[in-house]
Design a protein around this motif. Structure first.
Motif, PDB file in Angstrom:
ATOM      1  N   GLU A 120       0.818  -1.210   0.000  1.00  0.00           N
ATOM      2  CA  GLU A 120       0.000   0.000   0.000  1.00  0.00           C
ATOM      3  C   GLU A 120       0.854   1.263   0.000  1.00  0.00           C
ATOM      4  OE1 GLU A 120      -3.208   2.232   2.935  1.00  0.00           O
ATOM      5  OE2 GLU A 120      -2.734   0.110   3.246  1.00  0.00           O
ATOM      6  N   MET A 121       1.928   1.272   0.794  1.00  0.00           N
ATOM      7  CA  MET A 121       2.762   2.463   0.903  1.00  0.00           C
ATOM      8  C   MET A 121       3.920   2.465  -0.085  1.00  0.00           C
ATOM      9  SD  MET A 121       2.925   3.099   5.013  1.00  0.00           S
ATOM     10  CE  MET A 121       1.434   3.074   6.012  1.00  0.00           C
ATOM     11  N   GLY A 122       4.124   1.353  -0.746  1.00  0.00           N
ATOM     12  CA  GLY A 122       5.134   1.301  -1.794  1.00  0.00           C
ATOM     13  C   GLY A 122       6.568   1.275  -1.297  1.00  0.00           C
ATOM     14  N   PHE A 123       6.817   0.612  -0.165  1.00  0.00           N
ATOM     15  CA  PHE A 123       8.181   0.535   0.358  1.00  0.00           C
ATOM     16  C   PHE A 123       9.011  -0.476  -0.431  1.00  0.00           C
ATOM     17  CE2 PHE A 123       5.994   1.585   4.537  1.00  0.00           C
ATOM     18  CZ  PHE A 123       6.377   2.912   4.517  1.00  0.00           C
ATOM     19  N   ASN A 124      10.285  -0.126  -0.644  1.00  0.00           N
ATOM     20  CA  ASN A 124      11.204  -1.118  -1.179  1.00  0.00           C
ATOM     21  C   ASN A 124      11.986  -1.746  -0.020  1.00  0.00           C
ATOM     22  OD1 ASN A 124      13.497   0.550  -0.543  1.00  0.00           O
ATOM     23  ND2 ASN A 124      13.132   1.704  -2.444  1.00  0.00           N
ATOM     24  N   GLU A 125      12.817  -2.721  -0.315  1.00  0.00           N
ATOM     25  CA  GLU A 125      13.506  -3.469   0.748  1.00  0.00           C
ATOM     26  C   GLU A 125      14.441  -2.582   1.562  1.00  0.00           C
ATOM     27  OE1 GLU A 125      13.807  -6.496   3.180  1.00  0.00           O
ATOM     28  OE2 GLU A 125      12.567  -6.563   1.366  1.00  0.00           O
ATOM     29  N   ARG A 126      15.109  -1.635   0.897  1.00  0.00           N
ATOM     30  CA  ARG A 126      16.028  -0.745   1.614  1.00  0.00           C
ATOM     31  C   ARG A 126      15.266   0.169   2.568  1.00  0.00           C
ATOM     32  NH1 ARG A 126      21.158  -2.137   1.751  1.00  0.00           N
ATOM     33  NH2 ARG A 126      21.999  -0.035   1.582  1.00  0.00           N
ATOM     34  N   GLU A 127      14.113   0.639   2.147  1.00  0.00           N
ATOM     35  CA  GLU A 127      13.306   1.497   3.014  1.00  0.00           C
ATOM     36  C   GLU A 127      12.782   0.719   4.221  1.00  0.00           C
ATOM     37  OE1 GLU A 127      11.632   4.648  -0.371  1.00  0.00           O
ATOM     38  OE2 GLU A 127      10.526   2.813   0.101  1.00  0.00           O
ATOM     39  N   LEU A 128      12.370  -0.519   3.986  1.00  0.00           N
ATOM     40  CA  LEU A 128      11.903  -1.353   5.098  1.00  0.00           C
ATOM     41  C   LEU A 128      13.026  -1.607   6.099  1.00  0.00           C
ATOM     42  CD1 LEU A 128       9.680  -4.018   3.285  1.00  0.00           C
ATOM     43  CD2 LEU A 128       8.911  -2.278   4.915  1.00  0.00           C
ATOM     44  N   ASN A 129      14.216  -1.856   5.584  1.00  0.00           N
ATOM     45  CA  ASN A 129      15.367  -2.059   6.449  1.00  0.00           C
ATOM     46  C   ASN A 129      15.648  -0.800   7.266  1.00  0.00           C
ATOM     47  OD1 ASN A 129      17.490  -3.515   7.537  1.00  0.00           O
ATOM     48  ND2 ASN A 129      18.907  -3.007   5.892  1.00  0.00           N
ATOM     49  N   PHE A 130      15.551   0.345   6.614  1.00  0.00           N
ATOM     50  CA  PHE A 130      15.743   1.622   7.309  1.00  0.00           C
ATOM     51  C   PHE A 130      14.705   1.803   8.418  1.00  0.00           C
ATOM     52  CE2 PHE A 130      14.027   5.919   7.735  1.00  0.00           C
ATOM     53  CZ  PHE A 130      15.119   6.560   8.312  1.00  0.00           C
ATOM     54  N   ILE A 131      13.431   1.503   8.122  1.00  0.00           N
ATOM     55  CA  ILE A 131      12.357   1.660   9.110  1.00  0.00           C
ATOM     56  C   ILE A 131      12.643   0.822  10.352  1.00  0.00           C
ATOM     57  CG2 ILE A 131       9.925   1.161   9.589  1.00  0.00           C
ATOM     58  CD1 ILE A 131       9.367   1.871   6.626  1.00  0.00           C
ATOM     59  N   ARG A 132      13.018  -0.429  10.144  1.00  0.00           N
ATOM     60  CA  ARG A 132      13.262  -1.321  11.289  1.00  0.00           C
ATOM     61  C   ARG A 132      14.427  -0.821  12.133  1.00  0.00           C
ATOM     62  NH1 ARG A 132      12.299  -5.661   6.819  1.00  0.00           N
ATOM     63  NH2 ARG A 132      10.058  -5.991   7.052  1.00  0.00           N
ATOM     64  N   MET A 133      15.460  -0.319  11.479  1.00  0.00           N
ATOM     65  CA  MET A 133      16.596   0.214  12.237  1.00  0.00           C
ATOM     66  C   MET A 133      16.233   1.534  12.917  1.00  0.00           C
ATOM     67  SD  MET A 133      19.973  -0.555   9.935  1.00  0.00           S
ATOM     68  CE  MET A 133      20.400  -2.221   9.437  1.00  0.00           C
ATOM     69  N   ALA A 134      15.458   2.360  12.243  1.00  0.00           N
ATOM     70  CA  ALA A 134      15.086   3.659  12.801  1.00  0.00           C
ATOM     71  C   ALA A 134      14.129   3.517  13.982  1.00  0.00           C
ATOM     72  CB  ALA A 134      14.451   4.537  11.716  1.00  0.00           C
ATOM     73  N   CYS A 135      13.477   2.371  14.092  1.00  0.00           N
ATOM     74  CA  CYS A 135      12.590   2.121  15.229  1.00  0.00           C
ATOM     75  C   CYS A 135      13.358   1.544  16.410  1.00  0.00           C
ATOM     76  CB  CYS A 135      11.457   1.176  14.827  1.00  0.00           C
ATOM     77  SG  CYS A 135      10.239   1.945  13.727  1.00  0.00           S
TER      78      CYS A 135
END
Length: 216
Positions: free
Chosen positions: A150-165
């Motif tokens: 739905e939000m159009g995340f790619n794998e690098r963005e998902l990795n960033f989100i998990r680390m940023a949390c």
């Protein structure tokens, strides 16, 4: 053996009231009352380590979020019950993520306070009716469409989100992802835009709501 309790609250009347209430419970004793995080650290530094910390959230200087995080990092065996007048979702999530085992509103009834103490002492956590019925429902409210698609995340963005949390700084995230800090800035801007948030805290809350990460 009685559980030893430290009370951290910059309002002296509230601290005294909590202390008086705790003293009525046979299973607990108040080790001390302090008005802030630095005082608490000083007591810990001379060996006065309690079993449970009753922690106010909003205090001048070092606030409850910082104190909870310090306790989580340095004294993980010490259990934390947050006490606040703030029932906002953001405050609750942030305290839980920073290591608090429970979050109790200061306007609660004495029997609920006692139940919270007993649960924190025996299980390490306590979730009030507010948290279980309102917050958890909110955190799991968006179960329809796949949020990644739905939000159009790619794998690098998902990795960033998990680390940023996590507790990593943006520079540390850059090191772990083997990219430059400027590239991480680009991930952040893209993620903020796709999530429609303006801050890292807002991103964490939305990531929890959309099940991109979980509260451990």
């Amino acid at each position: 053996m009685k559980k030893r309790i430290a009370i951290v609250d910059d309002h002296e009347l509230m601290a005294k009231a909590l202390s008086s209430l705790v003293q009525k419970f046979d299973q607990y004793e108040v080790l001390y009352e302090v008005s802030g995080g630095l005082e608490l650290m000083n007591r810990f530094g001379v060996g006065l380590v309690p079993d449970i910390v009753l922690l106010d959230v909003h205090m001048p200087g070092m606030d409850g979020y910082e104190v909870a995080k310090w306790l989580k990092d340095n004294y993980p065996a010490v259990r934390v019950l947050a006490l606040s007048m703030n029932d906002k979702e953001e405050a609750i999530v942030k305290m839980l993520r920073n290591g608090a085992g429970g979050y109790l509103l200061k306007g609660c009834k004495p029997h609920e306070f006692k139940a919270a103490l007993d649960s924190i002492a025996s299980k390490g956590f306590y979730y009030t009716e507010y948290i279980t019925s309102h917050l958890v429902k909110s955190l799991n409210s968006s179960k329809g469409a796949d949020p990644i698609t739905e939000m159009g995340f790619n794998e690098r963005e998902l990795n960033f989100i998990r680390m940023a949390c996590s507790d990593l700084t943006y520079n540390e995230i850059a090191d772990k992802m083997c990219v430059s800090p400027r590239t991480v800035d680009g991930y952040r801007e893209s993620v903020f835009q796709k999530m429609d948030v303006k801050s890292r805290v807002g991103m964490v809350i939305k990531a929890i709501k959309r099940n991109l990460i979980s509260i451990e």
